[in-house]
Motif scaffolding. Structure first.
Motif, short mmCIF file in Angstrom:
data_model
loop_
_atom_site.label_atom_id
_atom_site.label_comp_id
_atom_site.label_asym_id
_atom_site.label_seq_id
_atom_site.Cartn_x
_atom_site.Cartn_y
_atom_site.Cartn_z
N ARG A 129 1.29 -1.26 -0.31
CA ARG A 129 0.43 0.26 -0.25
C ARG A 129 1.13 1.39 0.33
N GLY A 130 0.80 2.17 -1.19
CA GLY A 130 1.51 3.39 -0.90
C GLY A 130 1.17 4.32 -0.52
N LEU A 131 1.53 5.31 -0.61
CA LEU A 131 0.89 6.42 0.89
C LEU A 131 -0.48 7.54 0.66
N VAL A 132 -0.57 8.15 -1.20
CA VAL A 132 -1.98 7.96 -1.63
C VAL A 132 -2.74 7.22 -1.13
N LYS A 133 -2.67 5.65 -1.45
CA LYS A 133 -4.12 5.09 -0.62
C LYS A 133 -4.23 5.30 0.49
N ALA A 134 -3.14 5.26 1.52
CA ALA A 134 -3.36 5.04 2.80
C ALA A 134 -3.98 5.90 3.96
N ILE A 135 -3.37 7.55 3.30
CA ILE A 135 -4.50 8.22 3.69
C ILE A 135 -5.96 8.95 3.64
N THR A 136 -6.48 8.08 4.47
CA THR A 136 -7.75 8.64 4.46
C THR A 136 -9.12 9.43 5.11
N THR A 137 -7.84 9.96 6.59
CA THR A 137 -8.74 10.41 7.14
C THR A 137 -8.57 11.87 7.15
N ASN A 138 -7.16 12.42 6.85
CA ASN A 138 -6.83 13.99 6.61
C ASN A 138 -6.75 13.91 5.23
N THR A 139 -7.58 14.42 4.81
CA THR A 139 -7.96 15.03 3.31
C THR A 139 -8.99 16.38 2.91
N LYS A 140 -8.43 16.64 2.00
CA LYS A 140 -8.74 17.75 1.31
C LYS A 140 -9.03 18.29 -0.05
N ALA A 141 -9.99 17.86 -0.69
CA ALA A 141 -10.02 18.29 -1.72
C ALA A 141 -10.31 19.97 -2.85
N MET A 142 -9.31 20.60 -3.52
CA MET A 142 -9.15 21.28 -3.07
C MET A 142 -9.71 22.21 -4.69
N SER A 143 -10.57 21.10 -5.39
CA SER A 143 -11.22 21.90 -6.05
C SER A 143 -10.79 23.42 -7.02
N SER A 144 -10.16 22.21 -7.69
CA SER A 144 -9.15 22.71 -8.83
C SER A 144 -8.40 24.36 -8.66
N LYS A 145 -8.69 24.25 -7.64
CA LYS A 145 -7.44 25.74 -7.01
C LYS A 145 -6.40 25.39 -6.81
N PRO A 146 -5.91 26.91 -6.82
CA PRO A 146 -4.24 26.16 -6.21
C PRO A 146 -4.71 26.26 -4.55
N LEU A 147 -2.83 25.24 -4.35
CA LEU A 147 -2.55 24.94 -2.93
C LEU A 147 -1.89 27.02 -2.04
N GLY A 148 -2.34 26.65 -1.70
CA GLY A 148 -2.32 27.35 -0.55
C GLY A 148 -1.82 27.64 0.63
N LEU A 149 -1.42 28.63 1.98
CA LEU A 149 -0.66 28.81 2.52
C LEU A 149 -1.27 28.43 3.99
#
Length: 351
Positions: A156-176
């Motif tokens: 299992r890799g990290l992308v599939k492993a991480i399920t609790t702390n997630t955020k969908a950015m809705s095609s917006k840039p990632l900011g601080l």
């Protein structure tokens, strides 16, 4: 599929320096390599999890304290992952081995073939491929536990492993503030937040740097080094976050990783070790070797990490504006990346 061996006309000899056009960067494998573990079982433990609750004020009177409370237990669950096989083979004919002095292409007097030893080159190139396959698997690997000899173990890799702390950015840039919010999520999951590292692609790194500049913050280069990997850093309202240009990430995805709990897990073969080269049976005028190893990823508690998805996959360079105040008089200088709009200046008298 039939074997393909290196032959005199199949793999020509050339002179000159060797340059690999393939991507051989494996930063995650490098940064966690110093914490490698070993196992003698295909399935290994990534940790046990339990909870003691979020805290509450007891309500026990003196009278009630004269009677012992009812016993209760705190249960644990065990989390696991698996190792998987990485395997490549190389072969070279006897004629090819004895024909390294014959050069093709442009030649200059007294030059010799590069590489000098075709077998060594093929083995090294295949090892580069295996390393890159491991890097990809540690990031994007999909879990599968074999139930028979004919089925496949997949770590299992990290992308599939991480399920609790997630955020969908809705095609917006990632900011601080998005990063700070993810640190808050990890903190809220009762995980440590010291030393978190944003693992992202170049476009996302541009977005974060631009947002830092626009908010008057500084991205500090080479703020920390782990196993020769230099990490930049930026201060968020909830703590320092390290930044690194990662590899093998799905488009629009970035990970906020606690690198302290991530480690490769090797499953060595007794008497041979792990990732070893051995000759195979001869069937003609040539030699064939196989490269074999088994490795998996210990990603630690998945709630120690965070994951951003659907990040904007484009970047527009911003136009910055700054004001300078001297003796209560504003000198406005618009600093822009537009050459048609030059910087306005004002002479300040000395004395």
């Amino acid at each position: 599929m039939s074997d393909t061996l290196a032959t005199s006309f199949g793999v020509l000899n050339y002179s000159g320096m060797l340059f690999n056009k393939g991507n051989t960067r494996c930063p995650l494998s490098s940064i966690i390599g110093g914490r490698a573990k070993t196992t003698n079982h295909v399935e290994f433990v990534t940790g046990q999890e339990y909870t003691t609750g979020g805290g509450e004020q007891p309500a026990i009177s003196e009278t009630a304290s004269l009677t012992a409370p009812e016993a209760s237990v705190i249960t644990r669950t065990q989390k696991t992952n698996v190792t998987q096989i990485f395997m490549e083979a190389v072969g070279i004919s006897y004629a090819k081995q004895s024909n390294m002095g014959t050069l093709s292409g442009l030649n200059v007097a007294n030059q010799q073939a590069n590489p000098i030893n075709e077998l060594d080159f093929q083995v090294a190139a295949k090892m580069q491929k295996v390393n890159r396959d491991i890097e990809f698997t540690f990031i994007q690997g999909t879990f599968n536990k074999a139930t028979s000899d004919a089925t496949i173990n997949k770590t299992r890799g990290l992308v599939k492993a991480i399920t609790t702390n997630t955020k969908a950015m809705s095609s917006k840039p990632l900011g601080l503030w998005d990063i700070a919010d993810m640190v808050k999520k990890i903190y809220g999951a009762n995980a440590p937040t010291d030393g978190l590292c944003l693992w992202c692609d170049a476009t996302t790194l541009f977005q974060v740097n631009a947002d830092a500049v626009q908010n008057g913050l500084t991205v500090v280069p080479a703020a920390r080094e782990i196993n020769g990997i230099a990490l930049s850093s930026v201060v968020t309202p909830i703590g320092v976050v390290y930044l690194y240009l990662g590899e093998c990430l799905p488009a629009g995805t970035a990970l906020l990783l606690n690198l302290n709990v991530i480690a490769p897990v090797y499953q060595p073969v007794p008497g041979k070790g792990n990732f070893f080269l051995e000759p195979l049976a001869k069937t003609g005028a040539g030699e064939k070797y196989q490269l074999f190893g088994q490795i998996g990823l210990d990603h630690g508690p998945e709630w120690y990490h965070g994951k951003f998805t659907d990040i904007a996959q484009s970047f527009t360079a911003p136009k910055y504006s700054r004001s300078v105040f001297i003796a209560n008089e504003e000198i406005s200088a618009k600093i822009t990346n537009d050459t048609a709009n030059p910087v306005n200046t004002k002479e300040v008298a000395g004395g």
